[in-house]
Design a protein around this motif. Structure first.
Motif, PDB file in Angstrom:
ATOM      1  N   LYS A 205       0.810  -1.216   0.000  1.00  0.00           N
ATOM      2  CA  LYS A 205       0.000   0.000   0.000  1.00  0.00           C
ATOM      3  C   LYS A 205       0.851   1.278   0.000  1.00  0.00           C
ATOM      4  N   VAL A 206       2.169   1.135   0.001  1.00  0.00           N
ATOM      5  CA  VAL A 206       3.076   2.278   0.138  1.00  0.00           C
ATOM      6  C   VAL A 206       3.234   3.000  -1.194  1.00  0.00           C
ATOM      7  N   GLY A 207       2.956   4.309  -1.187  1.00  0.00           N
ATOM      8  CA  GLY A 207       3.131   5.129  -2.375  1.00  0.00           C
ATOM      9  C   GLY A 207       4.359   6.007  -2.343  1.00  0.00           C
ATOM     10  N   GLU A 208       4.933   6.220  -1.158  1.00  0.00           N
ATOM     11  CA  GLU A 208       6.171   6.981  -0.996  1.00  0.00           C
ATOM     12  C   GLU A 208       6.920   6.438   0.205  1.00  0.00           C
ATOM     13  N   ILE A 209       8.247   6.567   0.152  1.00  0.00           N
ATOM     14  CA  ILE A 209       9.110   6.327   1.304  1.00  0.00           C
ATOM     15  C   ILE A 209       9.847   7.625   1.608  1.00  0.00           C
ATOM     16  N   HIS A 210       9.910   7.990   2.888  1.00  0.00           N
ATOM     17  CA  HIS A 210      10.625   9.195   3.305  1.00  0.00           C
ATOM     18  C   HIS A 210      11.841   8.847   4.145  1.00  0.00           C
ATOM     19  N   LEU A 211      12.870   9.676   4.008  1.00  0.00           N
ATOM     20  CA  LEU A 211      14.080   9.600   4.823  1.00  0.00           C
ATOM     21  C   LEU A 211      14.400  10.995   5.341  1.00  0.00           C
ATOM     22  N   GLY A 212      14.970  11.065   6.540  1.00  0.00           N
ATOM     23  CA  GLY A 212      15.379  12.359   7.085  1.00  0.00           C
ATOM     24  C   GLY A 212      16.376  12.153   8.206  1.00  0.00           C
ATOM     25  N   GLY A 213      16.883  13.252   8.724  1.00  0.00           N
ATOM     26  CA  GLY A 213      17.811  13.193   9.841  1.00  0.00           C
ATOM     27  C   GLY A 213      17.098  13.347  11.172  1.00  0.00           C
ATOM     28  N   HIS A 214      17.776  12.974  12.243  1.00  0.00           N
ATOM     29  CA  HIS A 214      17.220  13.133  13.578  1.00  0.00           C
ATOM     30  C   HIS A 214      18.297  13.576  14.557  1.00  0.00           C
ATOM     31  N   ASP A 215      17.855  14.107  15.691  1.00  0.00           N
ATOM     32  CA  ASP A 215      18.754  14.496  16.771  1.00  0.00           C
ATOM     33  C   ASP A 215      18.824  13.399  17.815  1.00  0.00           C
ATOM     34  N   GLU A 216      19.988  13.268  18.449  1.00  0.00           N
ATOM     35  CA  GLU A 216      20.188  12.267  19.497  1.00  0.00           C
ATOM     36  C   GLU A 216      20.220  12.937  20.860  1.00  0.00           C
ATOM     37  N   ASP A 217      19.473  12.375  21.805  1.00  0.00           N
ATOM     38  CA  ASP A 217      19.417  12.888  23.169  1.00  0.00           C
ATOM     39  C   ASP A 217      19.300  11.703  24.122  1.00  0.00           C
ATOM     40  N   GLN A 218      19.031  11.978  25.399  1.00  0.00           N
ATOM     41  CA  GLN A 218      18.803  10.938  26.390  1.00  0.00           C
ATOM     42  C   GLN A 218      17.586  11.288  27.219  1.00  0.00           C
ATOM     43  N   ASP A 219      16.872  10.248  27.685  1.00  0.00           N
ATOM     44  CA  ASP A 219      15.754  10.517  28.578  1.00  0.00           C
ATOM     45  C   ASP A 219      16.248  10.635  30.015  1.00  0.00           C
ATOM     46  N   GLU A 220      15.335  10.744  30.980  1.00  0.00           N
ATOM     47  CA  GLU A 220      15.716  10.968  32.368  1.00  0.00           C
ATOM     48  C   GLU A 220      16.470   9.792  32.966  1.00  0.00           C
ATOM     49  N   GLN A 221      16.310   8.607  32.375  1.00  0.00           N
ATOM     50  CA  GLN A 221      17.028   7.425  32.849  1.00  0.00           C
ATOM     51  C   GLN A 221      18.332   7.190  32.091  1.00  0.00           C
ATOM     52  N   GLY A 222      18.695   8.117  31.214  1.00  0.00           N
ATOM     53  CA  GLY A 222      19.936   7.990  30.466  1.00  0.00           C
ATOM     54  C   GLY A 222      19.850   7.101  29.247  1.00  0.00           C
ATOM     55  N   ARG A 223      18.629   6.697  28.863  1.00  0.00           N
ATOM     56  CA  ARG A 223      18.467   5.869  27.682  1.00  0.00           C
ATOM     57  C   ARG A 223      18.415   6.732  26.427  1.00  0.00           C
ATOM     58  N   PRO A 224      18.801   6.174  25.265  1.00  0.00           N
ATOM     59  CA  PRO A 224      18.783   6.968  24.029  1.00  0.00           C
ATOM     60  C   PRO A 224      17.377   7.485  23.725  1.00  0.00           C
ATOM     61  N   LEU A 225      17.324   8.732  23.313  1.00  0.00           N
ATOM     62  CA  LEU A 225      16.067   9.366  22.893  1.00  0.00           C
ATOM     63  C   LEU A 225      16.339  10.086  21.582  1.00  0.00           C
ATOM     64  N   LEU A 226      15.661   9.672  20.525  1.00  0.00           N
ATOM     65  CA  LEU A 226      15.847  10.291  19.217  1.00  0.00           C
ATOM     66  C   LEU A 226      14.694  11.236  18.922  1.00  0.00           C
ATOM     67  N   ILE A 227      15.027  12.376  18.316  1.00  0.00           N
ATOM     68  CA  ILE A 227      14.043  13.406  17.972  1.00  0.00           C
ATOM     69  C   ILE A 227      14.029  13.574  16.458  1.00  0.00           C
ATOM     70  N   ASP A 228      12.868  13.406  15.866  1.00  0.00           N
ATOM     71  CA  ASP A 228      12.718  13.560  14.416  1.00  0.00           C
ATOM     72  C   ASP A 228      12.786  15.047  14.072  1.00  0.00           C
ATOM     73  N   SER A 229      13.954  15.503  13.624  1.00  0.00           N
ATOM     74  CA  SER A 229      14.187  16.941  13.449  1.00  0.00           C
ATOM     75  C   SER A 229      14.292  17.392  12.005  1.00  0.00           C
ATOM     76  N   HIS A 230      14.604  16.462  11.084  1.00  0.00           N
ATOM     77  CA  HIS A 230      14.808  16.829   9.671  1.00  0.00           C
ATOM     78  C   HIS A 230      15.875  17.910   9.554  1.00  0.00           C
ATOM     79  N   GLY A 231      16.913  17.824  10.388  1.00  0.00           N
ATOM     80  CA  GLY A 231      17.939  18.860  10.373  1.00  0.00           C
ATOM     81  C   GLY A 231      19.338  18.339  10.151  1.00  0.00           C
ATOM     82  N   HIS A 232      19.470  17.071   9.706  1.00  0.00           N
ATOM     83  CA  HIS A 232      20.783  16.459   9.523  1.00  0.00           C
ATOM     84  C   HIS A 232      20.750  15.509   8.331  1.00  0.00           C
ATOM     85  N   GLU A 233      21.937  15.033   7.965  1.00  0.00           N
ATOM     86  CA  GLU A 233      22.016  13.978   6.979  1.00  0.00           C
ATOM     87  C   GLU A 233      21.382  12.702   7.543  1.00  0.00           C
ATOM     88  N   VAL A 234      20.953  11.832   6.665  1.00  0.00           N
ATOM     89  CA  VAL A 234      20.407  10.537   7.056  1.00  0.00           C
ATOM     90  C   VAL A 234      21.556   9.678   7.596  1.00  0.00           C
TER      91      VAL A 234
END
Length: 290
Positions: A205-234
């Motif tokens: 059913k897919v008519g398009e595929i998208h790619l973008g960059g994201h930011d890397e952060d951490q949550d309060e427990q120190g686990r990886p948290l990624l933010i969909d920012s569209h501000g970097h290379e893939v």
């Protein structure tokens, strides 16, 4: 349901999100880009340079329109004035594709800049399906619905996200837009397998595929948290997930999104070139879903 065969389609080739500062270079040296995406809300005016440039681009490239302001997952009714502006834009531009997010961004009279998640329940399914039916009726064509990037899971959800999206498509006749970066972001944040998500997705059913960059952060427990920012290379793991996806879906239109800290055209064109490489180097036999 609307007849999807009655409309143009995007080429199974690289596209990019169009930015006005790239107009001259896109017109002069577009390779390998074969199609462009614009955000609907940037082209709802009555004239001026933006619309003039868009008309020139549409004469040369297949166009995709992506809506970010309709709040298709919101609890309230769709904004009829916004819907009318979308209809006008789609009518004169006649894009090959129109897409919206599985998300909400309005409540009462308030508009939020973020695309916010929602629980996958029977009530949500009915509301979103009704909104999609209304949107498709208004613009006279089927839409694509995009999977969101997620930062939390709802305890009340009774459907997985791939199942929920597939059921919406079955009910409304809409297609799906698969954002591979969103899958990677959500899988990291919610600790599930991105490959398992792709395996469960209705790739036919897919008519398009998208790619973008994201930011890397951490949550309060120190686990990886990624933010969909569209501000970097893939990043490389997302490119690898694209390869995994294309090996199962076959070739699809692949878009590079870069909306924040937008680079010079050669940088964006290089990302599109990498997408072209992925499409050109698929295995000879690809397992395309029935």
């Amino acid at each position: 349901m609307l007849d999807t065969a009655a409309f143009k389609s995007l080429p199974n080739a690289p596209g990019v999100g169009y930015k006005a500062q790239h107009f001259a270079q896109i017109m002069e040296h577009p390779d390998p880009v074969q199609w462009l995406e614009v955000h609907a809300e940037n082209y709802m005016g009555d004239g001026g340079r933006p619309l003039a440039q868009l008309r020139h681009l549409a004469e040369r490239f297949a166009m995709s329109v992506h809506g970010v302001g309709l709040s298709i997952g919101g609890e309230g009714p769709l904004d009829l004035e916004h819907l009318a502006r979308l209809k006008h834009l789609v009518s004169w531009l006649n894009p090959a594709s129109f897409s919206e997010h599985l998300a909400w961004s309005t409540h009462d009279s308030h508009f939020y800049n973020d695309l916010l998640p929602l629980p996958y329940t029977k009530a949500t399914l009915g509301r979103i399906s009704d909104h999609i039916d209304q949107l498709q009726e208004a613009i006279g064509r089927p839409i694509l619905l995009e999977n969101p990037s997620s930062y939390l899971a709802f305890a009340e959800s009774t459907w997985s996200e791939p199942e929920f999206l597939a059921e919406i498509s079955n009910r409304t006749g809409c297609g799906l837009l698969l954002d591979v970066n969103n899958v990677f972001v959500s899988a990291t944040n919610l600790d599930f397998s991105p490959q398992g998500y792709i395996d469960a997705f209705a790739l036919e059913k897919v008519g398009e595929i998208h790619l973008g960059g994201h930011d890397e952060d951490q949550d309060e427990q120190g686990r990886p948290l990624l933010i969909d920012s569209h501000g970097h290379e893939v990043v490389d793991p997302v490119w690898a997930l694209l390869d995994y996806t294309l090996e199962r879906s076959g070739p699809k239109p692949v878009l590079i999104e870069w909306d924040n800290d937008v680079p010079e055209w050669p940088v964006l064109a290089a990302e599109a070139e990498r997408a072209a490489f992925a499409l050109d180097n698929l295995p000879q036999t690809v397992a395309v879903p029935a």
